[in-house]
Design a protein around this motif. Structure first.
Motif, short mmCIF file in Angstrom:
data_model
loop_
_atom_site.label_atom_id
_atom_site.label_comp_id
_atom_site.label_asym_id
_atom_site.label_seq_id
_atom_site.Cartn_x
_atom_site.Cartn_y
_atom_site.Cartn_z
N ARG A 321 54.52 31.29 96.77
CA ARG A 321 53.94 32.23 97.62
C ARG A 321 53.67 33.40 96.63
NH1 ARG A 321 50.09 32.04 100.56
NH2 ARG A 321 50.57 34.13 101.37
N VAL A 322 54.53 33.34 95.93
CA VAL A 322 54.31 34.31 94.83
C VAL A 322 53.69 35.41 94.40
CG1 VAL A 322 55.56 35.87 92.66
CG2 VAL A 322 57.00 34.51 94.05
N LEU A 323 52.49 34.56 93.71
CA LEU A 323 51.32 34.89 93.42
C LEU A 323 50.59 34.91 94.26
CD1 LEU A 323 49.11 35.15 90.68
CD2 LEU A 323 48.56 33.11 90.70
N PRO A 324 50.11 34.97 95.39
CA PRO A 324 48.85 35.13 96.33
C PRO A 324 49.67 36.50 96.52
CG PRO A 324 49.17 33.17 96.59
CD PRO A 324 50.50 33.62 95.58
N ASN A 325 50.84 36.74 97.33
CA ASN A 325 51.52 37.99 97.55
C ASN A 325 51.43 39.73 96.76
OD1 ASN A 325 52.44 36.85 100.36
ND2 ASN A 325 54.13 36.58 98.99
N LEU A 326 51.55 39.02 95.38
CA LEU A 326 51.54 39.89 94.12
C LEU A 326 49.92 40.24 94.43
CD1 LEU A 326 53.87 39.02 91.24
CD2 LEU A 326 53.83 40.89 92.81
N VAL A 327 49.13 39.26 94.19
CA VAL A 327 47.77 39.62 94.11
C VAL A 327 47.19 40.55 95.25
CG1 VAL A 327 45.69 38.36 93.87
CG2 VAL A 327 46.63 37.93 92.77
N ALA A 328 47.58 40.17 96.77
CA ALA A 328 47.49 40.88 97.48
C ALA A 328 47.98 42.61 97.43
CB ALA A 328 48.19 40.12 98.99
N VAL A 329 49.20 42.96 97.21
CA VAL A 329 49.70 44.11 96.85
C VAL A 329 48.83 44.80 95.93
CG1 VAL A 329 51.46 45.37 96.34
CG2 VAL A 329 52.22 43.87 97.63
N CYS A 330 48.65 43.99 94.93
CA CYS A 330 47.14 44.38 93.96
C CYS A 330 46.93 45.15 94.51
CB CYS A 330 47.10 43.74 92.96
SG CYS A 330 49.25 43.99 92.10
N LEU A 331 45.68 44.50 95.24
CA LEU A 331 44.33 44.36 96.00
C LEU A 331 44.24 45.84 97.15
CD1 LEU A 331 42.57 41.28 96.31
CD2 LEU A 331 42.34 42.62 94.27
N ALA A 332 45.24 45.67 97.77
CA ALA A 332 45.54 46.58 98.39
C ALA A 332 45.95 48.03 98.19
CB ALA A 332 46.92 46.23 99.32
N ALA A 333 46.32 48.42 97.10
CA ALA A 333 46.99 49.01 96.39
C ALA A 333 45.85 49.51 96.27
CB ALA A 333 48.03 49.26 95.34
N ILE A 334 44.69 49.15 94.43
CA ILE A 334 43.42 49.49 94.16
C ILE A 334 42.18 49.83 94.92
CG2 ILE A 334 41.69 48.85 92.92
CD1 ILE A 334 43.64 47.01 91.59
N TYR A 335 42.53 49.18 96.41
CA TYR A 335 41.40 49.58 97.91
C TYR A 335 42.72 51.08 98.35
CZ TYR A 335 38.90 49.43 101.66
OH TYR A 335 38.26 49.78 103.17
N SER A 336 43.32 51.34 97.78
CA SER A 336 43.67 52.85 98.55
C SER A 336 43.11 53.97 97.62
CB SER A 336 45.11 52.88 98.55
OG SER A 336 46.11 52.79 97.38
N CYS A 337 42.78 53.48 96.06
CA CYS A 337 42.12 54.55 95.26
C CYS A 337 41.10 55.07 95.31
CB CYS A 337 43.11 54.19 93.97
SG CYS A 337 44.03 53.28 93.39
N TYR A 338 40.67 54.03 96.20
CA TYR A 338 38.76 54.22 96.59
C TYR A 338 38.85 54.63 97.79
CZ TYR A 338 38.89 52.71 91.45
OH TYR A 338 38.89 52.92 90.36
N GLU A 339 39.74 54.92 99.03
CA GLU A 339 39.50 54.70 99.53
C GLU A 339 38.67 55.95 100.64
OE1 GLU A 339 42.00 53.97 103.31
OE2 GLU A 339 43.29 54.23 101.66
N GLU A 340 38.73 57.12 100.20
CA GLU A 340 37.96 58.26 100.23
C GLU A 340 36.44 58.14 100.21
OE1 GLU A 340 37.02 63.16 98.78
OE2 GLU A 340 38.73 61.72 98.04
N PHE A 341 36.25 57.20 99.08
CA PHE A 341 34.62 57.60 98.88
C PHE A 341 34.14 55.90 99.49
CE2 PHE A 341 36.77 57.80 94.60
CZ PHE A 341 36.74 59.59 94.77
N ILE A 342 35.30 54.81 100.07
CA ILE A 342 34.96 53.66 100.84
C ILE A 342 34.88 54.82 101.84
CG2 ILE A 342 35.44 52.39 101.44
CD1 ILE A 342 37.20 51.36 99.46
N ASN A 343 35.30 55.46 102.32
CA ASN A 343 35.07 56.33 103.97
C ASN A 343 34.07 56.77 104.03
OD1 ASN A 343 37.41 55.18 104.97
ND2 ASN A 343 38.69 57.24 104.46
#
Length: 778
Positions: A321-343
């Motif tokens: 479960r380590v890799l899927p959880n790490l990837v999920a954290v990375c994807l969420a963090a990268i998504y948050s960087c562009y959240e203003e533009f996504i909104n």
């Protein structure tokens, strides 16, 4: 990371651990800045029986309304009063019966229970508990000694938890509160009850306490965290506590609490969490913890050691479960960087709605690529004209960018054939137009930029582990990033390392993930191909993805049958393949030869263009000659005077055009499209050598006035000319008056003046179709 020390008699004995930290050694200076260190009380469970916490059960009840002074006499009496069977529930606040009659007509509040004891002396009822309440006693009789003890410990636990909830709900002195928290933790650690709620209940009490008291000092924060640390070793923190931990990570990233207390908590989350969707604050806490590690002096080195500690020292990570959880954290963090533009994008009509709306307003049905542009006064002024009947584009504004969905007037037949489909435009179509008119500028804040850099580096680290690479490639195959990230040059440039690692891996399950996840969707293969929004290396990575370890047959043979793969390339990436072959890429030369050998290309003009491309380089000429030795009939196509239609791939330059036109005969060429290439007026000296040229498309190139004057002197037979979005001015356009054969002229979005337009109409008698939109003459 180990706890040391012990506690007894309510004392607060804490020591700073001087042994090596979990994430590697830190300097003495750095360690001194970390603040309070972690302490640990040993887990002192009883060595006897273990019980599950009771929530409800059947038991015999007897209530004796007598003063306490007569209790001993009553208990030793031969005849006791009657017993009533009840199904009793141990609620959070009281003891209640499912059938509120008789002795249990009214519930018994835990606050009213003065004492809970086991009756074990002679002549007492068997397996009986005594609850002391004001004005009497409640006796509970179980079926056996185990159930009696289970009821005893469960009642004691419920009573004490109720007490701590009340005491800690109205704190007055924080030193007293801290002492009560330590006592509560010790009670949970030493309880003979074994249940998830035993450790979760104290954590929830502390979590509520912290959420209701936000004015605590930093020292209070750390003292509370250290006090509850033993409970976190085998339990996830509740959501409110995760919020508190996140705040501490943000405000005091260099605190020793982050290293000593949070590290095992995050490790447990990554190893055992099954779904962040059920508790997103666990993911947020993990995200903030990693960012706090990145704030240390060693920065990404500390993060790298943490990732290595999660993987383990062996070649195979023991925790799936380590890799899927790490990837999920990375994807969420990268998504948050562009959240203003996504909104901003999400508040606009969907791509499907935009496309359907455009189809209703005009007869033609072109694809709608998404174009992201710099903020400029011109674009702002265009927003005011959106309601006009002759719309050029639909613009969705943001504080940083404009998203422009533009109709592509020159979409080829293959592209327009798919427009009738009701499915969403694919990802690359939404992001990609010609590089000369497609740009994106996203200015992230300093914090967002640090977050992006940190988590892209983590993805790079993950791709370096051989055992993780297949699963990582599979997780990233659907391209789970927002469009804004894929159009951000910094992000795609950094992510290129990960894709390169996939391309270099010889295993089928890895490099096959470079292709799209299903038909009709684009994958990394398309994204990093020449003309793709992420391509910045003239196709080197694209060639590497095709080649896969210097052998093109590996990818084709393992992912698709050779012919099927070549058909896919011919339909979607023939232009990039020819451009790379024109520049001497051996892999692409081999691809083109295979297309000819397997008769992938049916159109004679396209075959002739491929042959001309092959003969423009030494390696291509050699391979083509070898192919012709096997297939003599291919040479016949070249002897017929060359193709009649030719389209140069996007990103082609003047040098590419010169190399192609000098490689063979183009005396029959009538239609030439240079749209969305990087050609300039310098290519005019090669264009005037095409005597049969009747149609020339220069849309969105850098072709200027000097080249236009040269064309007007030599290409007198030209009938169709497209100068849309070129830098030509009146000085060059006036020269077109000598081209009497012109019947179609597109000057859309040029610097044409009204006077020049009137002059051209007067001097070009055959001119029937003219486009002067977005000019002064419009």
């Amino acid at each position: 990371m180990d706890f040391t020390g012990s506690s007894g008699g309510g004392s607060d004995h804490r020591q700073i651990e001087e042994s090596k930290p979990l994430l590697g050694e830190m300097s003495a200076t750095e360690g001194s800045k970390m603040g309070a260190a972690r302490c640990r009380r040993p887990l002192l469970h009883c060595n006897g029986m273990r019980y599950k916490l009771l929530q409800e059960g059947d038991i015999q009840v007897c209530v004796i309304r007598h003063p306490r002074t007569f209790l001993s006499k009553i208990l030793t009496s031969k005849f006791l009063r009657r017993w009533e069977p009840h199904h009793v529930t141990l609620a959070d606040n009281n003891l209640a019966s499912a059938t509120p009659t008789g002795y249990m007509e009214n519930s018994i509040s835990y606050s009213a229970i003065e004492d809970v004891q086991l009756l074990s002396w002679e002549n007492a009822p068997k397996y009986c508990l005594q609850l002391t309440i004001p004005g009497g006693t409640v006796l509970l009789q179980a079926a056996n000694s185990y159930l009696r003890d289970q009821w005893f410990h469960s009642l004691q636990w419920k009573k004490k938890i109720y007490k701590y909830k009340k005491v800690l709900s109205n704190p007055s002195r924080w030193e007293v509160v801290l002492k009560e928290i330590r006592t509560l933790v010790d009670m949970a650690l030493n309880s003979p009850l074994q249940d998830d709620s035993i450790h979760q209940a104290p954590l929830e009490i502390v979590s509520k306490l912290l959420s209701e008291n936000t004015n605590l000092t930093t020292q209070d924060h750390e003292s509370i965290i250290v006090a509850i640390a033993p409970l976190l070793e085998n339990n996830h923190p509740p959501p409110d506590l995760c919020e508190f931990f996140c705040k501490h990570c943000r405000e005091r990233p260099r605190s020793m609490v982050v290293i000593e207390v949070f590290t095992p908590v995050v490790q447990r989350i990554l190893k055992h969490n099954m779904d962040f969707g059920k508790c997103p604050r666990l993911r947020l806490f993990t995200q903030e913890y990693i960012l706090a590690l990145n704030e240390l002096n060693a920065g990404m080195e500390v993060v790298k050691k943490f990732i290595h500690s999660m993987h383990g020292p062996t070649g195979q990570c023991p925790h799936p479960r380590v890799l899927p959880n790490l990837v999920a954290v990375c994807l969420a963090a990268i998504y948050s960087c562009y959240e203003e533009f996504i909104n901003s994008r999400d508040n606009s009509p969907s791509l499907k709605e935009i496309r359907n709306g455009c189809q209703q307003q005009c007869d033609r049905k072109p694809n709608l690529p998404l174009r992201l542009l710099h903020t400029s006064p011109d674009l702002v002024s265009q927003e005011a004209t959106l309601s006009e009947s002759r719309l050029k584009s639909v613009i969705v504004t943001s504080n940083e960018i404009h998203v422009e969905v533009e109709r592509n007037n020159t979409a080829n037949q293959k592209m327009t054939a798919n427009v009738g489909n009701d499915s969403e435009p694919n990802l690359i179509d939404c992001l990609m137009v010609s590089p000369t008119c497609s740009t994106m500028s996203i200015e992230l804040s300093a914090q967002a930029d640090r977050i992006l850099g940190c988590y892209v580096e983590i993805l790079k680290m993950l791709s370096d582990y051989d055992d993780w690479r297949p699963a990582l490639a599979s997780l990233l195959q659907p391209i789970p990033f927002p469009k804004e990230a894929l159009a951000h040059e910094k992000f795609t440039k950094e992510l290129k390392y990960v894709i390169q690692r996939f391309a270099e891996d010889p295993r089928q399950e890895v490099h096959s993930c470079l292709l799209s996840v299903r038909a009709g969707k684009d994958g990394w293969f398309q994204l990093y191909s020449p003309g793709g929004v992420a391509c910045d290396d003239d196709g080197e990575l694209f060639a590497s993805m095709v080649r896969v370890c210097n052998n093109v047959h590996i990818l084709m043979g393992s992912c698709y049958k050779t012919k099927k793969f070549l058909l896919s390339l011919a339909e979607n990436k023939l232009g990039p393949c020819m451009l790379l072959a024109l520049r001497g890429n051996q892999t692409m030369v081999e691809i083109l030869c295979l297309m000819l050998e397997y008769n992938i290309i049916d159109n004679n003009d396209t075959q002739l263009q491929i042959i001309s491309t092959l003969e423009s380089t030494d390696v291509g000429k050699r391979m083509y000659e070898q192919l012709c030795d096997r297939q003599r009939e291919l040479k016949e196509l070249q002897r017929k005077g060359g193709p009649t239609r030719l389209t140069l791939p996007s990103k082609s330059t003047d040098a590419d055009l010169a190399r192609l036109l000098s490689s063979g005969s183009f005396g029959n060429l009538e239609n030439l499209s240079l749209a969305f290439t990087n050609v300039t007026s310098a290519c005019a000296e090669h264009l005037i050598k095409l005597p049969s040229l009747k149609q020339l498309n220069l849309w969105s190139t850098q072709f200027g006035d000097a080249g236009l004057r040269l064309l007007s002197e030599h290409l007198t037979m030209l009938q169709v000319l497209n100068l849309c979005e070129t830098p030509v001015t009146d000085a060059g356009l006036l020269a077109l008056s000598s081209m009497k054969s012109l019947c179609s002229l597109n000057m859309n979005s040029t610097k044409l003046s009204a006077d020049t337009y009137e002059d051209l109409k007067a001097k070009l008698p055959n001119l029937k179709e003219v486009d002067v939109r977005y000019t002064e003459a419009w």
